[in-house]
Design a protein around this motif. Sequence first.
Motif, mmCIF file in Angstrom:
data_model
loop_
_atom_site.group_PDB
_atom_site.id
_atom_site.type_symbol
_atom_site.label_atom_id
_atom_site.label_comp_id
_atom_site.label_asym_id
_atom_site.label_seq_id
_atom_site.Cartn_x
_atom_site.Cartn_y
_atom_site.Cartn_z
ATOM 1 N N GLU A 89 51.597 11.090 58.150
ATOM 2 C CA GLU A 89 52.947 11.599 57.911
ATOM 3 C C GLU A 89 53.266 11.852 56.442
ATOM 4 N N GLN A 90 52.491 11.273 55.531
ATOM 5 C CA GLN A 90 52.801 11.405 54.105
ATOM 6 C C GLN A 90 51.542 11.797 53.329
ATOM 7 N N VAL A 91 51.060 12.986 53.590
ATOM 8 C CA VAL A 91 49.866 13.471 52.896
ATOM 9 C C VAL A 91 50.194 13.646 51.417
ATOM 10 N N PRO A 92 49.402 13.061 50.521
ATOM 11 C CA PRO A 92 49.727 13.150 49.090
ATOM 12 C C PRO A 92 49.616 14.583 48.576
ATOM 13 N N PRO A 93 50.492 14.967 47.658
ATOM 14 C CA PRO A 93 50.416 16.318 47.083
ATOM 15 C C PRO A 93 49.259 16.418 46.095
ATOM 16 N N ILE A 94 48.891 17.634 45.773
ATOM 17 C CA ILE A 94 47.863 17.870 44.757
ATOM 18 C C ILE A 94 48.484 17.652 43.378
ATOM 19 N N ARG A 95 47.882 16.752 42.604
ATOM 20 C CA ARG A 95 48.405 16.466 41.266
ATOM 21 C C ARG A 95 47.319 16.409 40.201
ATOM 22 N N TYR A 96 46.068 16.334 40.598
ATOM 23 C CA TYR A 96 44.992 16.242 39.606
ATOM 24 C C TYR A 96 44.279 17.580 39.416
ATOM 25 N N VAL A 137 40.767 17.146 50.669
ATOM 26 C CA VAL A 137 40.933 17.415 49.238
ATOM 27 C C VAL A 137 42.152 16.684 48.688
ATOM 28 N N ASN A 138 43.225 16.634 49.449
ATOM 29 C CA ASN A 138 44.431 15.943 48.980
ATOM 30 C C ASN A 138 44.167 14.468 48.710
ATOM 31 N N TYR A 139 43.372 13.843 49.566
ATOM 32 C CA TYR A 139 43.117 12.412 49.398
ATOM 33 C C TYR A 139 42.151 12.147 48.241
ATOM 34 N N ILE A 140 41.194 13.050 48.030
ATOM 35 C CA ILE A 140 40.322 12.911 46.860
ATOM 36 C C ILE A 140 41.137 13.101 45.589
ATOM 37 N N ASP A 141 41.985 14.118 45.589
ATOM 38 C CA ASP A 141 42.857 14.379 44.445
ATOM 39 C C ASP A 141 43.733 13.164 44.141
ATOM 40 N N ASP A 142 44.273 12.551 45.185
ATOM 41 C CA ASP A 142 45.148 11.390 45.005
ATOM 42 C C ASP A 142 44.389 10.225 44.375
ATOM 43 N N ARG A 143 43.149 10.016 44.794
ATOM 44 C CA ARG A 143 42.343 8.936 44.205
ATOM 45 C C ARG A 143 42.110 9.190 42.720
ATOM 46 N N LEU A 144 41.780 10.422 42.379
ATOM 47 C CA LEU A 144 41.502 10.740 40.983
ATOM 48 C C LEU A 144 42.774 10.672 40.138
ATOM 49 N N TYR A 145 43.871 11.165 40.673
ATOM 50 C CA TYR A 145 45.138 11.142 39.935
ATOM 51 C C TYR A 145 45.575 9.712 39.635
#
Length: 248
Positions: free
Chosen positions: A45-52, A83-91
């Motif tokens: 329900e709360q997919v992280p946005p792209i930030r990195y 991709v969103n979850y990988i991005d969230d980990r890196l961010y």
Amino acid sequence: MPVDPKTRQPLPPRSQPGYYAGFSTLSQQEFWDEATRSVVRARVEQVPPIRYFSAEEVRLMQAICDRLLPQDDRDDAHKILVVNYIDDRLYNRRIDGYRFEDMPEDQEAHRLGLQAIEAIAQHMFHSSFIQLEPLEQDQVLQSIHDCKPPAGHDIWQKMSVMHYWLLIMQDVLDAYYAHPYAWDEIGFGGPAYPRGYMRLEGGKPEPWEVHEQRYEWAAPPSSLSGEYSPVGGEGEHKQQTPGQEGTH
């Protein structure tokens, strides 16, 4: 897209691929404690946005993930946004607590890896990775899997080819199989706490699980996913799985 092995026709996308039709891990959430329920539901329900990643990097990373772990068998409503979850980990700079000594930090490694993949695509096919046919994209990625990239040599001076491959594969798999939709696909019953499991032997399903319902499928001809070789290629390198040898 996977195909029927007899007719060689593509199998239609499903809301739930895999051998456990009708099973839903989320249907068991009333048996979890509130903390567990909140964490698991947030993954849907709360997919992280792209930030990195930049917009250009996101497009390239998506194309890469689509080949490393294709989701052609899923309908659009049930695709897992890896991709969103990988991005969230890196961010958020979440790490495993160790790093191979021949690797930069994960954030830099991913950016360098994207640059290297694009360089290999240009070298092999004179085109951007995103513009290549699926089989050509697989061949680009296969060169990294085999630790024989034909381009991007300046980048590979900064990090290990093998350890980059292990990094990106671990990130893709972690993001995918942490999601409840993937649990449905493999028949995983979800968190055991606080209810626990009763049938720990013999391969029998729990009362709330379903029996395996296998069906036949094959990899499409425009793919290398039906082939296997160890990381590093046959007989060239010792296959190495993620671990802490050579880390700091």
